[in-house]
Scaffold this motif. Structure first.
Motif, PDB file in Angstrom:
ATOM      1  N   ALA A 137     -61.392  72.833  34.474  1.00 30.64           N
ATOM      2  CA  ALA A 137     -61.860  73.681  35.587  1.00 30.64           C
ATOM      3  C   ALA A 137     -60.810  74.740  35.919  1.00 30.64           C
ATOM      4  CB  ALA A 137     -62.157  72.819  36.812  1.00 30.64           C
ATOM      5  N   MET A 138     -59.553  74.315  35.929  1.00 23.33           N
ATOM      6  CA  MET A 138     -58.486  75.258  36.255  1.00 23.33           C
ATOM      7  C   MET A 138     -58.360  76.345  35.194  1.00 23.33           C
ATOM      8  SD  MET A 138     -54.445  74.574  36.354  1.00 23.33           S
ATOM      9  CE  MET A 138     -54.312  74.180  38.074  1.00 23.33           C
ATOM     10  N   LEU A 139     -58.473  75.945  33.924  1.00 23.23           N
ATOM     11  CA  LEU A 139     -58.371  76.927  32.844  1.00 23.23           C
ATOM     12  C   LEU A 139     -59.499  77.943  32.932  1.00 23.23           C
ATOM     13  CD1 LEU A 139     -57.386  74.569  29.889  1.00 23.23           C
ATOM     14  CD2 LEU A 139     -55.965  76.389  30.877  1.00 23.23           C
ATOM     15  N   MET A 140     -60.698  77.469  33.270  1.00 26.83           N
ATOM     16  CA  MET A 140     -61.843  78.383  33.353  1.00 26.83           C
ATOM     17  C   MET A 140     -61.657  79.377  34.490  1.00 26.83           C
ATOM     18  SD  MET A 140     -65.092  76.138  32.312  1.00 26.83           S
ATOM     19  CE  MET A 140     -65.487  76.135  30.560  1.00 26.83           C
ATOM     20  N   GLU A 141     -61.162  78.852  35.597  1.00 28.52           N
ATOM     21  CA  GLU A 141     -60.870  79.692  36.760  1.00 28.52           C
ATOM     22  C   GLU A 141     -59.833  80.769  36.397  1.00 28.52           C
ATOM     23  OE1 GLU A 141     -62.124  79.449  39.887  1.00 28.52           O
ATOM     24  OE2 GLU A 141     -60.811  81.144  40.478  1.00 28.52           O
ATOM     25  N   LEU A 142     -58.762  80.348  35.742  1.00 28.69           N
ATOM     26  CA  LEU A 142     -57.716  81.298  35.347  1.00 28.69           C
ATOM     27  C   LEU A 142     -58.253  82.321  34.338  1.00 28.69           C
ATOM     28  CD1 LEU A 142     -54.581  78.999  34.950  1.00 28.69           C
ATOM     29  CD2 LEU A 142     -54.812  80.935  36.526  1.00 28.69           C
ATOM     30  N   GLY A 143     -59.101  81.838  33.450  1.00 27.65           N
ATOM     31  CA  GLY A 143     -59.695  82.729  32.450  1.00 27.65           C
ATOM     32  C   GLY A 143     -60.520  83.819  33.121  1.00 27.65           C
ATOM     33  N   ARG A 144     -61.313  83.410  34.118  1.00 24.58           N
ATOM     34  CA  ARG A 144     -62.131  84.396  34.870  1.00 24.58           C
ATOM     35  C   ARG A 144     -61.243  85.409  35.569  1.00 24.58           C
ATOM     36  NH1 ARG A 144     -65.753  80.304  35.939  1.00 24.58           N
ATOM     37  NH2 ARG A 144     -64.502  79.579  37.688  1.00 24.58           N
ATOM     38  N   LYS A 145     -60.173  84.891  36.195  1.00 19.59           N
ATOM     39  CA  LYS A 145     -59.288  85.758  36.977  1.00 19.59           C
ATOM     40  C   LYS A 145     -58.515  86.744  36.093  1.00 19.59           C
ATOM     41  CE  LYS A 145     -56.173  83.867  39.754  1.00 19.59           C
ATOM     42  NZ  LYS A 145     -55.679  82.683  40.521  1.00 19.59           N
ATOM     43  N   LEU A 146     -57.974  86.187  34.980  1.00 21.46           N
ATOM     44  CA  LEU A 146     -57.089  87.012  34.161  1.00 21.46           C
ATOM     45  C   LEU A 146     -57.843  87.801  33.086  1.00 21.46           C
ATOM     46  CD1 LEU A 146     -54.256  84.348  33.662  1.00 21.46           C
ATOM     47  CD2 LEU A 146     -54.146  86.330  35.166  1.00 21.46           C
ATOM     48  N   GLY A 147     -58.949  87.202  32.614  1.00 23.53           N
ATOM     49  CA  GLY A 147     -59.730  87.901  31.600  1.00 23.53           C
ATOM     50  C   GLY A 147     -59.605  87.347  30.191  1.00 23.53           C
ATOM     51  N   PHE A 148     -59.813  86.048  30.039  1.00 25.61           N
ATOM     52  CA  PHE A 148     -60.007  85.492  28.687  1.00 25.61           C
ATOM     53  C   PHE A 148     -61.092  84.423  28.772  1.00 25.61           C
ATOM     54  CE2 PHE A 148     -56.431  83.153  30.606  1.00 25.61           C
ATOM     55  CZ  PHE A 148     -56.841  81.839  30.464  1.00 25.61           C
ATOM     56  N   ASN A 149     -61.716  84.163  27.634  1.00 25.87           N
ATOM     57  CA  ASN A 149     -62.787  83.162  27.590  1.00 25.87           C
ATOM     58  C   ASN A 149     -62.227  81.778  27.367  1.00 25.87           C
ATOM     59  OD1 ASN A 149     -65.242  84.560  27.890  1.00 25.87           O
ATOM     60  ND2 ASN A 149     -64.967  85.404  25.825  1.00 25.87           N
ATOM     61  N   VAL A 150     -62.872  80.794  27.963  1.00 29.81           N
ATOM     62  CA  VAL A 150     -62.492  79.402  27.713  1.00 29.81           C
ATOM     63  C   VAL A 150     -63.723  78.671  27.210  1.00 29.81           C
ATOM     64  CG1 VAL A 150     -61.643  77.245  28.711  1.00 29.81           C
ATOM     65  CG2 VAL A 150     -60.774  79.438  29.556  1.00 29.81           C
ATOM     66  N   GLU A 151     -63.577  77.970  26.107  1.00 28.94           N
ATOM     67  CA  GLU A 151     -64.697  77.182  25.610  1.00 28.94           C
ATOM     68  C   GLU A 151     -64.234  75.750  25.385  1.00 28.94           C
ATOM     69  OE1 GLU A 151     -67.123  79.373  22.715  1.00 28.94           O
ATOM     70  OE2 GLU A 151     -67.696  77.396  21.944  1.00 28.94           O
ATOM     71  N   VAL A 152     -65.049  74.811  25.845  1.00 30.19           N
ATOM     72  CA  VAL A 152     -64.733  73.398  25.706  1.00 30.19           C
ATOM     73  C   VAL A 152     -65.463  72.863  24.480  1.00 30.19           C
ATOM     74  CG1 VAL A 152     -64.890  71.132  26.800  1.00 30.19           C
ATOM     75  CG2 VAL A 152     -64.469  73.173  28.194  1.00 30.19           C
ATOM     76  N   VAL A 153     -64.743  72.181  23.632  1.00 29.25           N
ATOM     77  CA  VAL A 153     -65.363  71.634  22.420  1.00 29.25           C
ATOM     78  C   VAL A 153     -65.701  70.170  22.671  1.00 29.25           C
ATOM     79  CG1 VAL A 153     -65.070  71.222  19.947  1.00 29.25           C
ATOM     80  CG2 VAL A 153     -64.029  73.240  21.017  1.00 29.25           C
ATOM     81  N   GLU A 154     -66.945  69.834  22.441  1.00 29.70           N
ATOM     82  CA  GLU A 154     -67.403  68.477  22.747  1.00 29.70           C
ATOM     83  C   GLU A 154     -66.793  67.447  21.779  1.00 29.70           C
ATOM     84  OE1 GLU A 154     -70.420  70.382  20.021  1.00 29.70           O
ATOM     85  OE2 GLU A 154     -68.883  70.986  21.451  1.00 29.70           O
ATOM     86  N   ALA A 155     -66.811  66.192  22.209  1.00 25.83           N
ATOM     87  CA  ALA A 155     -66.217  65.114  21.404  1.00 25.83           C
ATOM     88  C   ALA A 155     -67.029  64.902  20.131  1.00 25.83           C
ATOM     89  CB  ALA A 155     -66.185  63.830  22.218  1.00 25.83           C
ATOM     90  N   VAL A 156     -66.370  64.381  19.109  1.00 31.17           N
ATOM     91  CA  VAL A 156     -67.071  63.965  17.892  1.00 31.17           C
ATOM     92  C   VAL A 156     -67.297  62.467  18.010  1.00 31.17           C
ATOM     93  CG1 VAL A 156     -66.848  63.703  15.383  1.00 31.17           C
ATOM     94  CG2 VAL A 156     -66.031  65.796  16.503  1.00 31.17           C
ATOM     95  N   ARG A 157     -68.468  62.017  17.609  1.00 28.41           N
ATOM     96  CA  ARG A 157     -68.747  60.586  17.622  1.00 28.41           C
ATOM     97  C   ARG A 157     -68.913  60.065  16.207  1.00 28.41           C
ATOM     98  NH1 ARG A 157     -70.582  58.315  22.432  1.00 28.41           N
ATOM     99  NH2 ARG A 157     -70.422  59.820  24.125  1.00 28.41           N
ATOM    100  N   VAL A 158     -68.441  58.856  15.999  1.00 30.70           N
ATOM    101  CA  VAL A 158     -68.646  58.184  14.712  1.00 30.70           C
ATOM    102  C   VAL A 158     -69.322  56.867  15.033  1.00 30.70           C
ATOM    103  CG1 VAL A 158     -67.478  56.990  12.827  1.00 30.70           C
ATOM    104  CG2 VAL A 158     -66.732  59.276  13.476  1.00 30.70           C
ATOM    105  N   GLY A 159     -70.550  56.721  14.552  1.00 31.69           N
ATOM    106  CA  GLY A 159     -71.303  55.497  14.850  1.00 31.69           C
ATOM    107  C   GLY A 159     -71.364  55.205  16.340  1.00 31.69           C
ATOM    108  N   GLY A 160     -71.550  56.235  17.146  1.00 28.74           N
ATOM    109  CA  GLY A 160     -71.695  56.048  18.588  1.00 28.74           C
ATOM    110  C   GLY A 160     -70.392  56.086  19.362  1.00 28.74           C
TER     111      GLY A 160
END
Ligand code: RBF
Ligand code: MG
Length: 309
Positions: A137-160
């Protein structure tokens, strides 16, 4: 691929930097997904793909009593990240001074002012900084303020199950190597140097072993394993023993590999050993002859598992 380890070297121009930050111990499938996203994005915007990581592991400095055994010591980690096809690795020295920065200061002065990131990728569970105040949340807020994109990469699952370094450590320490390999996306390995053992393997038993002094300290559960050993770019099937050689009343723990179809003297040489599958516990045999006949069976099982001669 380039590795930057000195702070003065961060002070240069990067081209549309697409960066991810993390400890990245293990370089497992979850990490690999993040690196792929970084590369894709860098490709799209004609930028450089950058992994920003730390040495030593922050927990080592901040809470040494909770320090995890690393899945990949630094050297190994850098090799594995480089193999992912990343343009640049920045490995920052995690010093007390570094640790004293607030999360906001770090992002603003290093990632934004100095490196001028265009895009930041982080893992789904990423936190950093004192009391873990640096979070998504903090990174996204800072990204909005300063001007860079933040993308969260979802977890990988193996057999659940979610792929995580903690889970992988557990599997390795239980000797569940195929399960660990599924999460790592590769076999677990120890790299190190060959040191002198008793010489008993070759002289008395007829099964010489290369004794490994590993760089890392996270060992698979003691016992006998089917292995791949890498020496000077060649791959050899083998069997390893992690244990105390109770048949001979040794006290010292050793990691030794009998390498198949191999008869070179390699004391002092680097060796990498991949642990593919655990075969059995180490036992105290009544005689060296009984041990020898068991080793023959171990080798034949290992050949089967590895589909090797
Ligand atoms: N030593 C033991 O005391 N008990 C074992 O069950 C045992 N199993 C082994 C299996 C393999 C495949 C190999 C290569 C070694 C094994 N050893 C075992 C270790 C052996 O005692 C050691 O290689 C020699 O003593 C030389 O250090
Ligand atoms: Mg030996």
């Amino acid at each position: 691929m380039e590795i930057i380890r000195k702070e003065k070297d961060f002070k240069r121009e990067f081209k549309n930097p697409v960066l991810t930050i993390g400890n990245y111990d293990g370089v497992h499938l979850g990490h690999q997904r993040i690196f792929q996203r970084v590369k894709e994005k860098a490709g799209e915007i004609g930028g450089q793909s950058i992994v920003y990581t730390f040495e030593p592991h922050p927990v080592e400095l901040l809470a040494p009593e909770r320090k995890p055994l690393l899945i990949t010591p630094l050297k190994e980690k850098l090799i594995l990240i480089a193999e992912q096809g990343i343009d640049l690795i920045i490995c920052a020295n995690f010093s007390p001074k570094f640790a004293s920065q607030t999360p906001e200061d770090f992002v603003k002065t290093i990632l934004y002012d100095q490196i001028k990131i265009r895009q930041l990728f982080v893992g789904h569970d990423y936190t950093f900084g004192k009391d873990r105040r640096g979070n998504i949340a903090m990174l996204m807020e800072l990204g909005r303020k300063l001007g860079f994109n933040v993308e969260v990469v979802e977890a990988v699952r193996v057999g659940g199950a979610v792929v995580s370094s903690t889970r992988i450590r557990e599997l390795i320490q239980k000797g569940e190597m195929p399960e660990a390999a599924k999460m790592l996306g590769r076999n677990y390995l120890l790299a190190g140097k060959v040191i002198r053992g008793h010489g008993r393997g070759s002289k008395q038993l007829g099964f010489p072993t290369a004794n490994l002094r590993p760089e890392g300290a996270l060992f698979p559960r003691p016992g006998i394993y089917a292995t791949w050993a890498y020496h000077e770019g060649q791959k050899y099937a083998g069997v390893a023993n992690l244990g105390w050689n109770p048949t001979f009343h040794d006290r010292k723990f050793s990691i030794e590999v009998h390498i198949l179809n191999f008869d070179l003297e390699i004391y002092g040489h680097p060796l990498r050993v991949e642990f593919v599958e655990r075969l059995r516990d180490e036992i105290a045999f009544r005689s060296p002859e009984e041990l020898v006949s068991q080793i023959k069976k171990d080798i034949s099982r290992a050949k089967n598992i590895l589909k090797a001669e």
